[in-house]
Design a protein around this motif. Structure first.
Motif, PDB file in Angstrom:
ATOM      1  N   PRO A 209       0.818  -1.212   0.000  1.00 16.83           N
ATOM      2  CA  PRO A 209       0.000   0.000   0.000  1.00 16.83           C
ATOM      3  C   PRO A 209       0.850   1.258   0.000  1.00 16.83           C
ATOM      4  CG  PRO A 209      -0.062  -1.092   2.142  1.00 16.83           C
ATOM      5  CD  PRO A 209       0.635  -2.021   1.212  1.00 16.83           C
ATOM      6  N   ASP A 210       0.340   2.268  -0.663  1.00 15.78           N
ATOM      7  CA  ASP A 210       0.978   3.586  -0.707  1.00 15.78           C
ATOM      8  C   ASP A 210       0.031   4.544   0.011  1.00 15.78           C
ATOM      9  OD1 ASP A 210       1.927   6.102  -1.256  1.00 15.78           O
ATOM     10  OD2 ASP A 210       2.159   5.793  -3.415  1.00 15.78           O
ATOM     11  N   PHE A 211       0.378   4.916   1.223  1.00 15.89           N
ATOM     12  CA  PHE A 211      -0.535   5.702   2.037  1.00 15.89           C
ATOM     13  C   PHE A 211      -0.573   7.172   1.652  1.00 15.89           C
ATOM     14  CE2 PHE A 211       0.168   2.160   5.238  1.00 15.89           C
ATOM     15  CZ  PHE A 211      -1.032   1.529   4.918  1.00 15.89           C
ATOM     16  N   SER A 212       0.119   7.539   0.576  1.00 16.17           N
ATOM     17  CA  SER A 212      -0.093   8.877   0.018  1.00 16.17           C
ATOM     18  C   SER A 212      -1.321   8.876  -0.894  1.00 16.17           C
ATOM     19  CB  SER A 212       1.139   9.331  -0.770  1.00 16.17           C
ATOM     20  OG  SER A 212       1.286   8.577  -1.971  1.00 16.17           O
ATOM     21  N   ARG A 213      -1.839   7.696  -1.189  1.00 16.98           N
ATOM     22  CA  ARG A 213      -3.039   7.572  -2.019  1.00 16.98           C
ATOM     23  C   ARG A 213      -4.252   7.385  -1.115  1.00 16.98           C
ATOM     24  NH1 ARG A 213      -0.177   3.406  -6.139  1.00 16.98           N
ATOM     25  NH2 ARG A 213      -0.728   1.963  -4.457  1.00 16.98           N
ATOM     26  N   PRO A 214      -5.272   8.237  -1.228  1.00 13.90           N
ATOM     27  CA  PRO A 214      -6.442   8.115  -0.350  1.00 13.90           C
ATOM     28  C   PRO A 214      -7.099   6.736  -0.399  1.00 13.90           C
ATOM     29  CG  PRO A 214      -6.482  10.222  -1.479  1.00 13.90           C
ATOM     30  CD  PRO A 214      -5.356   9.437  -2.083  1.00 13.90           C
ATOM     31  N   ARG A 215      -7.160   6.102  -1.575  1.00 12.26           N
ATOM     32  CA  ARG A 215      -7.849   4.807  -1.668  1.00 12.26           C
ATOM     33  C   ARG A 215      -7.126   3.741  -0.856  1.00 12.26           C
ATOM     34  NH1 ARG A 215     -11.866   2.262  -4.069  1.00 12.26           N
ATOM     35  NH2 ARG A 215     -12.527   4.259  -4.932  1.00 12.26           N
ATOM     36  N   ASP A 216      -5.806   3.679  -0.952  1.00  9.24           N
ATOM     37  CA  ASP A 216      -5.063   2.699  -0.168  1.00  9.24           C
ATOM     38  C   ASP A 216      -5.295   2.933   1.326  1.00  9.24           C
ATOM     39  OD1 ASP A 216      -4.116   2.248  -2.721  1.00  9.24           O
ATOM     40  OD2 ASP A 216      -2.016   2.115  -2.126  1.00  9.24           O
ATOM     41  N   ALA A 217      -5.200   4.190   1.740  1.00 10.78           N
ATOM     42  CA  ALA A 217      -5.375   4.527   3.149  1.00 10.78           C
ATOM     43  C   ALA A 217      -6.795   4.224   3.610  1.00 10.78           C
ATOM     44  CB  ALA A 217      -5.041   6.002   3.375  1.00 10.78           C
ATOM     45  N   PHE A 218      -7.775   4.565   2.790  1.00  9.53           N
ATOM     46  CA  PHE A 218      -9.175   4.340   3.149  1.00  9.53           C
ATOM     47  C   PHE A 218      -9.456   2.854   3.323  1.00  9.53           C
ATOM     48  CE2 PHE A 218     -13.556   3.378   2.055  1.00  9.53           C
ATOM     49  CZ  PHE A 218     -14.283   4.313   2.775  1.00  9.53           C
ATOM     50  N   ALA A 219      -9.077   2.059   2.338  1.00  8.83           N
ATOM     51  CA  ALA A 219      -9.398   0.640   2.371  1.00  8.83           C
ATOM     52  C   ALA A 219      -8.737  -0.056   3.552  1.00  8.83           C
ATOM     53  CB  ALA A 219      -8.984  -0.017   1.059  1.00  8.83           C
ATOM     54  N   LEU A 220      -7.454   0.186   3.757  1.00 11.50           N
ATOM     55  CA  LEU A 220      -6.756  -0.488   4.860  1.00 11.50           C
ATOM     56  C   LEU A 220      -7.266  -0.016   6.220  1.00 11.50           C
ATOM     57  CD1 LEU A 220      -4.527  -2.670   4.520  1.00 11.50           C
ATOM     58  CD2 LEU A 220      -4.956  -1.361   2.453  1.00 11.50           C
ATOM     59  N   THR A 221      -7.716   1.234   6.297  1.00  6.71           N
ATOM     60  CA  THR A 221      -8.305   1.730   7.544  1.00  6.71           C
ATOM     61  C   THR A 221      -9.603   1.001   7.862  1.00  6.71           C
ATOM     62  OG1 THR A 221      -7.286   3.914   7.321  1.00  6.71           O
ATOM     63  CG2 THR A 221      -9.249   3.761   8.707  1.00  6.71           C
ATOM     64  N   GLN A 222     -10.445   0.807   6.845  1.00  2.08           N
ATOM     65  CA  GLN A 222     -11.714   0.099   7.078  1.00  2.08           C
ATOM     66  C   GLN A 222     -11.453  -1.335   7.520  1.00  2.08           C
ATOM     67  OE1 GLN A 222     -14.082   2.367   6.967  1.00  2.08           O
ATOM     68  NE2 GLN A 222     -12.535   3.690   6.024  1.00  2.08           N
ATOM     69  N   ILE A 223     -10.511  -1.996   6.869  1.00  2.93           N
ATOM     70  CA  ILE A 223     -10.199  -3.381   7.227  1.00  2.93           C
ATOM     71  C   ILE A 223      -9.656  -3.448   8.651  1.00  2.93           C
ATOM     72  CG2 ILE A 223      -8.702  -5.340   6.677  1.00  2.93           C
ATOM     73  CD1 ILE A 223      -8.800  -4.297   3.714  1.00  2.93           C
ATOM     74  N   ALA A 224      -8.743  -2.541   8.981  1.00  6.31           N
ATOM     75  CA  ALA A 224      -8.143  -2.535  10.319  1.00  6.31           C
ATOM     76  C   ALA A 224      -9.167  -2.277  11.412  1.00  6.31           C
ATOM     77  CB  ALA A 224      -7.034  -1.488  10.377  1.00  6.31           C
ATOM     78  N   ASN A 225     -10.132  -1.400  11.139  1.00  5.91           N
ATOM     79  CA  ASN A 225     -11.089  -0.980  12.165  1.00  5.91           C
ATOM     80  C   ASN A 225     -12.348  -1.837  12.231  1.00  5.91           C
ATOM     81  OD1 ASN A 225      -9.321   1.074  12.761  1.00  5.91           O
ATOM     82  ND2 ASN A 225     -10.472   2.662  11.677  1.00  5.91           N
ATOM     83  N   GLY A 226     -12.484  -2.812  11.337  1.00 10.15           N
ATOM     84  CA  GLY A 226     -13.696  -3.636  11.333  1.00 10.15           C
ATOM     85  C   GLY A 226     -14.907  -2.906  10.797  1.00 10.15           C
ATOM     86  N   THR A 227     -14.693  -1.976   9.853  1.00  8.07           N
ATOM     87  CA  THR A 227     -15.801  -1.175   9.320  1.00  8.07           C
ATOM     88  C   THR A 227     -15.977  -1.370   7.813  1.00  8.07           C
ATOM     89  OG1 THR A 227     -14.268   0.703   9.150  1.00  8.07           O
ATOM     90  CG2 THR A 227     -15.661   0.590  11.115  1.00  8.07           C
ATOM     91  N   VAL A 228     -15.489  -2.479   7.281  1.00 13.21           N
ATOM     92  CA  VAL A 228     -15.603  -2.724   5.840  1.00 13.21           C
ATOM     93  C   VAL A 228     -17.055  -2.725   5.389  1.00 13.21           C
ATOM     94  CG1 VAL A 228     -15.304  -4.464   4.041  1.00 13.21           C
ATOM     95  CG2 VAL A 228     -13.415  -3.925   5.577  1.00 13.21           C
TER      96      VAL A 228
END
Length: 324
Positions: A209-228
């Motif tokens: 993942p490249d966390f300078s890209r909003p999509r990468d950051a958004f998706a991995l955040t949802q997965i990490a937080n249990g909010t997919v």
């Protein structure tokens, strides 16, 4: 070596042009020969990935069986919700095949004739792609002849889907991301059908993942937080049970084979066990294999001829038996 695919647009909606990659097997000399079709759907938690992020070794294996392999893209959540984005696109795609568009495209593009056997169309996918393959088994006018599901996301009523995943959180910046930065995924127009990474093959440097890209950051955040689920099927989109294969299996569901790693931390194997139980309870022709020691998204990392390869390959052998 996997041949270069042909590529065409199978659907255009609200300026999103949705493509499919088409891999052709060696041509049979018989003029009467028809070719089965395997729909191969990429993973990526419905928010990531694209059609080139699939196992080329598995494609080669299927081409050697004499199958046409088609790898479609679909619109990515959250710009479109799961039902009206990815699910709708894949249902339109299988209808595109059944309507003769795949064969028509091949007649125009390939001098040697490839006739499509629309009685032997199969659906296969990994992770979110496994769900999308299963979703072709219900509310679809002409479902596939058989489905192969690798560790697909199912059983959304299970409490797992609301739990944070510490092993994913550990790979995010400790401070997290600014909400305004994450919200930029909702501003993307047209809705994208590809992203720079998937969740397959995370050991590969090119798929980090490249966390300078909003999509990468958004998706991995949802997965990490249990909010997919909130991200891909927000309140107002409908009822989760209406799209969950565990709730939608009936006796008319296509024959289904499940492959799942017994050490999966992203989609626990017990979720597939529940699906298998429901399939058997409805007397659907089905089988399941559990791959010892494998976590999620192992398909791209398999060693050809290794234990995991040979175990998971049973799914494709089973498909071959179903369509004979």
């Amino acid at each position: 070596m996997t041949p270069q695919p042909l590529t065409t647009i199978y659907k255009e909606i609200n300026s999103s042009k949705i493509s499919v990659d088409i891999y052709l097997p060696p041509r049979n000399a018989s003029n009467n020969h028809t070719y089965p079709v395997l729909i191969n759907i990429h993973g990526g938690a419905f928010m990531l990935g694209h059609s080139r992020m699939v196992s080329m070794a598995q494609i080669d294996d299927c081409l050697a069986r004499g199958w046409i392999v088609v790898v479609p893209n679909h619109r990515l959540c959250p710009g479109a919700d799961l039902l009206n984005g990815p699910m709708a696109d894949l249902r339109d795609f299988i209808a595109w095949i059944y309507s003769g568009n795949l064969e028509g495209f091949l007649q125009e593009e390939v001098k040697k004739e490839y006739r499509v056997d629309t009685d032997r169309v199969m659906a296969f996918g990994t992770s979110s792609g496994g769900f999308l393959a299963l979703a072709l088994g219900f509310d679809t006018p002409h479902p596939p002849a058989a489905i192969l599901n690798f560790y697909g996301a199912v059983h959304f009523a299970h409490p797992f889907w609301r739990k944070p995943l510490p092993h994913v959180q550990a790979n995010l910046p400790r401070a997290g991301f600014e909400p305004a930065f994450l919200q930029k995924v909702y501003d993307e127009y047209p809705i994208p059908t590809t992203s720079g990474i998937s969740l397959e093959g995370q050991a590969q440097q090119s798929n980090k993942p490249d966390f300078s890209r909003p999509r990468d950051a958004f998706a991995l955040t949802q997965i990490a937080n249990g909010t997919v689920l909130d991200a891909i099927f927000p309140a107002g989109a409908g009822r989760l049970e209406d799209i969950d294969p565990v709730s939608r299996v009936t006796s008319s569901f296509p024959p289904t084979f499940i492959v799942h790693g017994d050490s999966d931390r992203m989609v626990p194997v017990e979720l597939s066990r529940k699906l298998f139980e429901v399939l058997k309870g409805n007397k659907v022709e089905c089988e399941m294999v559990e791959v010892e020691g494998e976590d999620h998204t192992f398909a791209l990392g398999m060693e050809i001829g290794g234990k995991t390869w040979n175990t998971s390959r049973k799914g494709f052998e089973w498909l071959e038996g179903i369509i004979q």
